[in-house]
Design a protein around this motif. Structure first.
Motif, mmCIF file in Angstrom:
data_model
loop_
_atom_site.group_PDB
_atom_site.id
_atom_site.type_symbol
_atom_site.label_atom_id
_atom_site.label_comp_id
_atom_site.label_asym_id
_atom_site.label_seq_id
_atom_site.Cartn_x
_atom_site.Cartn_y
_atom_site.Cartn_z
ATOM 1 N N SER A 128 0.830 -1.200 0.000
ATOM 2 C CA SER A 128 0.000 0.000 0.000
ATOM 3 C C SER A 128 0.867 1.255 0.000
ATOM 4 O O SER A 128 0.645 2.185 -0.784
ATOM 5 C CB SER A 128 -0.925 0.002 1.221
ATOM 6 O OG SER A 128 -1.828 -1.087 1.180
ATOM 7 N N TYR A 129 1.840 1.289 0.884
ATOM 8 C CA TYR A 129 2.706 2.470 0.961
ATOM 9 C C TYR A 129 3.592 2.596 -0.277
ATOM 10 O O TYR A 129 3.908 3.707 -0.706
ATOM 11 C CB TYR A 129 3.547 2.426 2.226
ATOM 12 C CG TYR A 129 2.745 2.675 3.476
ATOM 13 C CD1 TYR A 129 2.104 3.877 3.693
ATOM 14 C CD2 TYR A 129 2.612 1.683 4.443
ATOM 15 C CE1 TYR A 129 1.349 4.100 4.837
ATOM 16 C CE2 TYR A 129 1.864 1.899 5.585
ATOM 17 C CZ TYR A 129 1.239 3.111 5.789
ATOM 18 O OH TYR A 129 0.487 3.325 6.919
ATOM 19 N N TYR A 136 -2.918 3.502 5.507
ATOM 20 C CA TYR A 136 -3.368 2.120 5.334
ATOM 21 C C TYR A 136 -4.256 1.772 6.517
ATOM 22 O O TYR A 136 -3.852 1.923 7.677
ATOM 23 C CB TYR A 136 -2.143 1.210 5.263
ATOM 24 C CG TYR A 136 -2.391 -0.264 5.491
ATOM 25 C CD1 TYR A 136 -2.860 -1.076 4.466
ATOM 26 C CD2 TYR A 136 -2.120 -0.852 6.723
ATOM 27 C CE1 TYR A 136 -3.066 -2.425 4.670
ATOM 28 C CE2 TYR A 136 -2.322 -2.203 6.930
ATOM 29 C CZ TYR A 136 -2.795 -2.981 5.904
ATOM 30 O OH TYR A 136 -3.000 -4.315 6.112
ATOM 31 N N LEU A 137 -5.508 1.345 6.247
ATOM 32 C CA LEU A 137 -6.468 1.019 7.299
ATOM 33 C C LEU A 137 -6.819 -0.460 7.238
ATOM 34 O O LEU A 137 -7.517 -0.898 6.316
ATOM 35 C CB LEU A 137 -7.745 1.840 7.133
ATOM 36 C CG LEU A 137 -7.703 3.319 7.509
ATOM 37 C CD1 LEU A 137 -9.040 3.978 7.168
ATOM 38 C CD2 LEU A 137 -7.380 3.504 8.973
ATOM 39 N N PRO A 138 -6.341 -1.262 8.176
ATOM 40 C CA PRO A 138 -6.733 -2.677 8.205
ATOM 41 C C PRO A 138 -8.129 -2.843 8.786
ATOM 42 O O PRO A 138 -8.472 -2.221 9.788
ATOM 43 C CB PRO A 138 -5.661 -3.311 9.109
ATOM 44 C CG PRO A 138 -5.224 -2.204 10.011
ATOM 45 C CD PRO A 138 -5.359 -0.930 9.233
ATOM 46 N N LYS A 139 -8.944 -3.665 8.138
ATOM 47 C CA LYS A 139 -10.281 -3.974 8.662
ATOM 48 C C LYS A 139 -10.178 -5.059 9.727
ATOM 49 O O LYS A 139 -9.336 -5.952 9.609
ATOM 50 C CB LYS A 139 -11.186 -4.455 7.523
ATOM 51 C CG LYS A 139 -11.407 -3.441 6.413
ATOM 52 C CD LYS A 139 -12.244 -4.078 5.305
ATOM 53 C CE LYS A 139 -12.416 -3.163 4.111
ATOM 54 N NZ LYS A 139 -13.171 -3.799 3.020
ATOM 55 N N PRO A 140 -11.042 -5.022 10.736
ATOM 56 C CA PRO A 140 -12.037 -3.974 10.986
ATOM 57 C C PRO A 140 -11.387 -2.752 11.639
ATOM 58 O O PRO A 140 -10.488 -2.903 12.464
ATOM 59 C CB PRO A 140 -13.018 -4.646 11.944
ATOM 60 C CG PRO A 140 -12.175 -5.623 12.702
ATOM 61 C CD PRO A 140 -11.129 -6.111 11.733
ATOM 62 N N PHE A 141 -11.836 -1.574 11.279
ATOM 63 C CA PHE A 141 -11.306 -0.361 11.877
ATOM 64 C C PHE A 141 -12.438 0.427 12.523
ATOM 65 O O PHE A 141 -13.610 0.268 12.187
ATOM 66 C CB PHE A 141 -10.581 0.504 10.839
ATOM 67 C CG PHE A 141 -11.360 0.745 9.576
ATOM 68 C CD1 PHE A 141 -12.382 1.677 9.526
ATOM 69 C CD2 PHE A 141 -11.069 0.034 8.429
ATOM 70 C CE1 PHE A 141 -13.106 1.893 8.372
ATOM 71 C CE2 PHE A 141 -11.786 0.242 7.251
ATOM 72 C CZ PHE A 141 -12.810 1.179 7.236
ATOM 73 N N ASP A 142 -12.075 1.279 13.460
ATOM 74 C CA ASP A 142 -13.044 2.126 14.135
ATOM 75 C C ASP A 142 -13.437 3.260 13.195
ATOM 76 O O ASP A 142 -12.580 3.880 12.556
ATOM 77 C CB ASP A 142 -12.432 2.674 15.427
ATOM 78 C CG ASP A 142 -13.445 3.452 16.244
ATOM 79 O OD1 ASP A 142 -14.175 2.828 17.021
ATOM 80 O OD2 ASP A 142 -13.492 4.694 16.101
ATOM 81 N N LEU A 143 -14.721 3.546 13.099
ATOM 82 C CA LEU A 143 -15.191 4.587 12.189
ATOM 83 C C LEU A 143 -14.605 5.957 12.548
ATOM 84 O O LEU A 143 -14.307 6.760 11.663
ATOM 85 C CB LEU A 143 -16.719 4.643 12.188
ATOM 86 C CG LEU A 143 -17.429 3.452 11.530
ATOM 87 C CD1 LEU A 143 -18.937 3.589 11.660
ATOM 88 C CD2 LEU A 143 -17.035 3.315 10.068
#
Length: 586
Positions: A128-129, A136-143
């Motif tokens: 990604s980088y 880069y946001l790995p799921k699950p992430f906080d909204l």
């Protein structure tokens, strides 16, 4: 069908703030392009970002977003229609998010892209980088974290022209390259999408290639490490890796090297604690013939051997004080002398150091040079101990059991859920290295194909009431012999029958174990996407319980679940649940 609207506006809410690029004065909110093929997640994210004051345009696939950007690139569409930030998933049909991000970075280098993915391994973070992603946001992430990340991307755009929001109707992309009408870039080919394969093939391929670096972890602590590696890999600066013994410091150092521009050059690892103090200088810097007794030939040191590559200095806190002075000179100007040498030697080496000690305390005790500490401590990368990430133990144990079986040329053994639970509650003072040794011990010493709780090494059984564990093993084995009706009912009954079963099922403290057994059974029968199967049923159970407890009052049920009213209403529609009527007051 691509779902987007050029005229889409945020929800009309007097309390919703308007977010603009770099907080510039404007009545036009910043625009987010949201790309994900998961309709439910796309709807939730769109609502969240609209509530946060953004204009959201949604796409079901990256190909459609690429088409619009390509039109702007060829000036077939006004540059005022370009987004201020893009949030995209990785694995999608036709074009994957990484290929899309790479293309956008080449043609719109100032446009920030945030990549999200459920396949949150080290390779995904680094890739990604490397494609130029802002974050880069790995799921699950906080909204809330997602909103904060998008705000950061929008508000830190030093090269983004604020005139983007001007009222000029003929605004174009202000670069000569984009003004060339003959530019006709090809759509990037998808190198990561596997939708042409069937699900079984995708699962097999992902398992085979999911761990090229040897670093395993889905926990939040390891995701932070993956993001740090992704950001640092392309940089030549020094890194100080800290963490307890056995946490994988050399693996992280190797990953930094393998994903850096120096990957074709040597990676030399040296443990300071394993070398006698009177030989460390010769080991590091080499020596000339006759420099001391026994030096019968000229010898290159580790710095020369690592020239152009990376030198990993493990346990740097054990380096003698006198050697620290010479190391400081190399870090300052890349120059040193061999032991007994007269000519300076110039090298280009990236230094990665590691320690399990507190270097600040060693500095206070005058056992470590303060100036060397600040030279090494440019970027500090702390690694979490295994006891702080027990959710990673099942994947680690599976990997080590398979590795041990290959080493012993035998069939891999499987861990019983009760044994696995005990391993997750153990303290693991030796961290991942200790877990690896335990898996090797079990491969050799345990009888049968399934490792029971009683088969675990003595140190794991010392503080465990064995009778209760034997009872749990018997209970879980009995459940495993017959399919679990609560967890498998979605295959044979409709949602209403399932709700009825749930409402009449007695409460059990071992629902996690039952879930683990169901997951193992499903995987053994060749099922895939089991999370997509289980998550709606899990939400259905909790939502039904909250509605029953609140007497059908939606706001109270939403508070019990930690949701907003809109989220609860949306879930009721998605799951086709009818809220019980609230009895009217006479």
């Amino acid at each position: 069908m691509t779902q987007y609207s050029d005229n889409q506006n945020p929800k009309s809410d007097a309390h919703s703030p308007i977010v603009t690029v770099n907080n510039a004065p404007s009545d036009q909110p910043a625009t987010l392009w949201l790309i994900d093929d998961d309709a439910a997640l796309r709807m939730v994210l769109a609502d969240t970002f609209e509530d946060a004051g953004l204009t959201v345009i949604s796409f079901t696939q990256a190909q459609a977003a690429w088409t619009r950007l390509n039109d702007a690139l060829k000036q077939q569409e006004s540059a005022t229609q370009l987004p201020d930030v893009i949030l995209t998933d990785i694995r999608m049909p036709m074009m994957d998010g990484l290929s899309f991000s790479d293309w956008v970075h080449q043609h719109f280098p100032d446009m920030p892209i945030v990549i999200m993915t459920a396949h949150s391994d080290l390779t995904s973070a680094i890739n990604s980088y490397q494609t130029g992603a802002f974050e880069y946001l790995p799921k699950p992430f906080d909204l809330d974290d997602a909103v904060a990340t998008i705000y950061k991307a929008i508000n830190y755009q030093p090269n983004m022209a604020i005139a983007h929001y001007s009222n000029e109707s003929d605004t174009h992309i202000a670069t000569d390259a984009l003004a060339d009408s003959e530019i006709t870039p090809e759509a990037p080919t998808s190198t990561h999408s596997k939708h042409s394969k069937n699900k079984a093939e995708v699962t097999t391929a992902s398992k085979a290639n999911s761990n090229p670096s040897g670093i395993i972890g889905q926990s939040q602590a390891m995701q932070a490490v993956f993001r740090a590696i992704g950001r640092l890999a392309q940089s030549p600066i020094s890194v100080l890796i800290t963490g307890e013994s056995g946490t994988g410091k050399e693996l992280v150092a190797s990953a930094l090297h393998q994903h850096s521009p120096r990957k074709q050059q040597p990676f030399i690892a040296l443990n300071m604690a394993a070398i006698p103090h009177d030989l460390i200088e010769s080991e590091l810097f080499g020596h000339e013939k006759g420099a001391f007794t026994g030096a019968t030939t000229t010898r290159q040191g580790r710095f020369e051997q690592a020239n152009g590559g990376t030198l990993f200095l493990d346990e740097i806190g054990d380096m003698p004080f006198s050697t620290q002075t010479r190391l400081l000179r190399v870090l300052a100007n890349g120059e040193f002398y061999r032991v007994g040498g007269q000519q300076p030697i110039q090298v280009d080496v990236r230094i990665i150091a590691a320690t399990h000690q507190n270097l600040e305390e060693l500095v206070k005790q005058n056992r470590f040079r303060e100036d060397l500490f600040y030279r090494l401590n440019v970027i500090r990368l702390p690694l979490p101990p295994l006891r702080k990430r027990p959710e990673d133990i099942p994947a680690l144990a599976t990997y080590f059991m398979q590795s041990a079986a290959e080493q012993m040329n035998t069939t891999p053994k499987h861990l019983h859920p009760a044994a696995l639970q005990m391993m997750q509650t153990f303290d693991w003072r030796g961290n991942v290295r200790q877990l690896e040794n335990v898996c090797l011990w079990l491969t050799v010493m345990a009888t049968g194909d399934t490792v029971m709780a009683t088969d675990l090494p003595p140190e794991l059984l010392e503080n465990t009431p064995l009778d209760s564990e034997l009872h749990q093993e018997h209970e879980l084995s009995s459940q495993a012999d017959s399919p679990n009706p609560q967890l498998s009912s979605h295959h044979t009954t409709n949602h209403h029958n399932h709700d009825a079963q749930i409402n009449h099922t007695p409460a059990s403290p071992n629902w996690q174990k039952a879930l683990a057994i169901w997951a193992e059974q499903s995987l053994n029968t060749g099922e895939t996407d089991i999370l997509q199967t289980a998550t709606p049923e899990f939400e259905r159970v909790l939502l039904t319980a909250a509605l029953n407890h609140s007497g059908g009052k939606k706001i109270e049920a939403a508070n019990l679940l930690g949701w907003g009213r809109n989220t609860l209403t949306r879930k009721l529609q998605q799951l086709d649940i009818s809220a019980p009527r609230v009895p009217s007051k006479e």
